[in-house]
Every structure is written in structure tokens, then in C-alpha cells.
Design an enzyme around this catalytic site. Structure first.
Site, mmCIF file in Angstrom:
data_model
loop_
_atom_site.group_PDB
_atom_site.id
_atom_site.type_symbol
_atom_site.label_atom_id
_atom_site.label_comp_id
_atom_site.label_asym_id
_atom_site.label_seq_id
_atom_site.Cartn_x
_atom_site.Cartn_y
_atom_site.Cartn_z
ATOM 1 N N THR A 165 21.780 86.766 78.471
ATOM 2 C CA THR A 165 21.968 86.363 79.873
ATOM 3 C C THR A 165 22.602 87.475 80.700
ATOM 4 O OG1 THR A 165 22.320 84.105 79.067
ATOM 5 C CG2 THR A 165 22.979 84.577 81.336
ATOM 6 N N HIS A 188 13.772 83.821 83.923
ATOM 7 C CA HIS A 188 14.373 82.628 83.319
ATOM 8 C C HIS A 188 13.510 82.181 82.148
ATOM 9 C CE1 HIS A 188 16.083 78.590 82.855
ATOM 10 N NE2 HIS A 188 14.833 78.185 82.728
ATOM 11 N N ARG A 209 12.778 84.031 74.581
ATOM 12 C CA ARG A 209 14.193 84.356 74.818
ATOM 13 C C ARG A 209 14.556 85.688 74.172
ATOM 14 N NH1 ARG A 209 17.567 80.699 77.695
ATOM 15 N NH2 ARG A 209 19.427 81.769 77.000
ATOM 16 N N LYS A 220 12.095 85.676 88.537
ATOM 17 C CA LYS A 220 13.024 85.388 89.633
ATOM 18 C C LYS A 220 12.775 86.349 90.811
ATOM 19 C CE LYS A 220 16.680 83.742 86.432
ATOM 20 N NZ LYS A 220 18.121 83.899 86.065
ATOM 21 N N ASN A 273 19.046 88.729 86.496
ATOM 22 C CA ASN A 273 18.447 89.098 85.212
ATOM 23 C C ASN A 273 16.937 88.840 85.150
ATOM 24 O OD1 ASN A 273 18.665 86.367 85.153
ATOM 25 N ND2 ASN A 273 20.202 86.278 83.534
ATOM 26 N N PHE A 291 30.265 80.773 90.396
ATOM 27 C CA PHE A 291 29.128 81.537 90.930
ATOM 28 C C PHE A 291 27.939 80.647 91.324
ATOM 29 C CE2 PHE A 291 28.928 81.537 86.264
ATOM 30 C CZ PHE A 291 27.678 80.981 86.042
ATOM 31 N N ARG A 338 15.654 91.788 80.329
ATOM 32 C CA ARG A 338 16.891 91.762 81.109
ATOM 33 C C ARG A 338 17.704 93.037 80.921
ATOM 34 N NH1 ARG A 338 18.740 85.530 79.781
ATOM 35 N NH2 ARG A 338 17.779 84.540 81.595
#
Ligand code: UDP
Ligand code: MG
Length: 167
Positions: free
Chosen positions: A97, A125, A91, A10, A122, A58, A108
Site C-alpha cells: 500500500t 486499487h 496484489r 486511480k 499508489n 486522511f 506501486r
């Protein structure tokens, strides 16, 4: 069974110069990278990608975040990792998250933060399950950008389509 997952680095990950670091961490999985590119994220791509969160308070901030408007970095790096248990492996490395709840050694946990506006920045993705992975991969990539055949394709003849080529 081999499966695929979309990974996005990100805008905060790019701004913090974490690309090399994140790719090194992901290489621990021994999965194969089968597609990669830098993408300028349109509003419609952002909204489609996060459509499951459309009703969240959000959401607007999240769209700004993934479009890079919060970091003055209007791009993300999109990759597809492929191999045995790809989603679970990626993951796990990414962590929870909420960066404050993520394992401190996860990507993260180590590099994420919660902004004053409440959005979890974070860094990365990862698709959440095989159905989401398929939906997201088809959103971010065309079949010819991927070096393996992940999903069924068809050939069509496009008439009068305008494309840009090198001058
Ligand atoms: N997000 C957030 N606050 C929340 C939940 C999600 O800011 O309470 C953001 C966060 O950046 C997250 C993204 O929205 O990565 C997508 O949310 P999702 O629930 O799909 O989490 P993920 O699959 O990314 O772990
Ligand atoms: Mg998700």
C-alpha cells in the site's frame, strides 16, 4: 479456484498515462478481464468504497484523491480480473500500500508516491480478499456489465424508471 478482483486505475495512474503499462503488467497474470469501464466517481461511491477507512485522518483527502480532485482527472478505470488466485496475483503485482515500502519493480513501487498531505498515491486499487472483492464489484458494476456470472442475481421489473437512450 477461480475468483474475481476489482482493479481500479486511480486518477494519478490515468494522469501519468500509465493505463497501457499497468494493463501490460497485469496481463502477465494470464487472468481474464471480464468487465471494464471508465467511471466518474461520485462522493457516495467514493465513501462507500473506502468506508473501512472512515475514521482515518486522511479519509477526506483519500475521497478527493479517488474522485480525481487532486489530479484534475475526474475519472478512474474500473476492471474486473477473473481466474485462479486473481486477488493474490494482482496484489503481488501491485505491491504494498505504501509506495515507499512496495517492491521497486511492483506497480506501486515504480509509480506511486506519498504526497505532502500524507496520502499514498499508489496508482492502482486491488481488492484485498474475496469478501471485499464481492462487496466492491457489486458497488462498481451491475450484473449485465460483467461477461461471466460471478454472484447470484435476480430479475426484477422496474416500473416507471427513467433511462437515457440515444436520440
Ligand atoms: N491510504 C493512505 N494512507 C494509509 C493507508 C491507506 O493514503 O496509511 C490510502 C491508499 O491510497 C490506499 C487506500 O488508502 O491504497 C486504501 O487503503 P487500504 O488500507 O485498503 O490499502 P490497499 O488495499 O489499497 O493496499
Ligand atoms: Mg484495501
Amino acid at each position: 479456484m477461480n475468483e474475481a478482483t476489482l482493479i481500479l486505475i486511480k486518477p494519478d495512474g490515468l494522469k501519468k498515462s500509465l493505463t497501457g503499462n499497468i494493463l501490460t503488467r497485469l496481463s502477465e497474470t494470464k487472468l481474464e478481464i471480464v468487465a471494464a469501464k471508465i467511471v466518474r466517481v461520485s462522493r457516495s461511491l467514493a465513501e462507500e468504497h473506502y468506508k473501512h477507512l472512515k475514521d482515518k485522518p486522511f479519509f477526506e483527502e483519500l475521497i478527493k484523491y479517488i474522485q480525481g480532485e487532486l489530479h484534475n482527472r475526474r475519472k478512474v478505470m474500473a476492471l474486473i480480473y477473473w481466474g485462479e488466485g486473481a486477488i493474490k496475483k494482482c496484489r503481488e503485482l501491485a505491491g504494498a500500500t505504501n509506495p515507499e515500502e512496495a517492491e521497486p519493480t511492483s506497480i506501486r513501487g515504480a509509480y506511486g508516491r506519498i504526497t505532502t498531505s500524507g496520502v499514498y498515491e499508489n496508482v492502482i486499487h486491488v481488492s484485498s480478499d474475496p469478501q471485499e472483492a464481492e462487496r466492491e464489484i457489486k458497488l462498481w458494476f451491475q450484473p449485465d456489465e460483467i461477461i461471466v456470472n460471478l454472484y447470484p442475481t435476480k430479475e426484477i421489473v422496474e416500473k416507471e424508471s427513467k433511462i437515457r437512450v440515444w436520440a
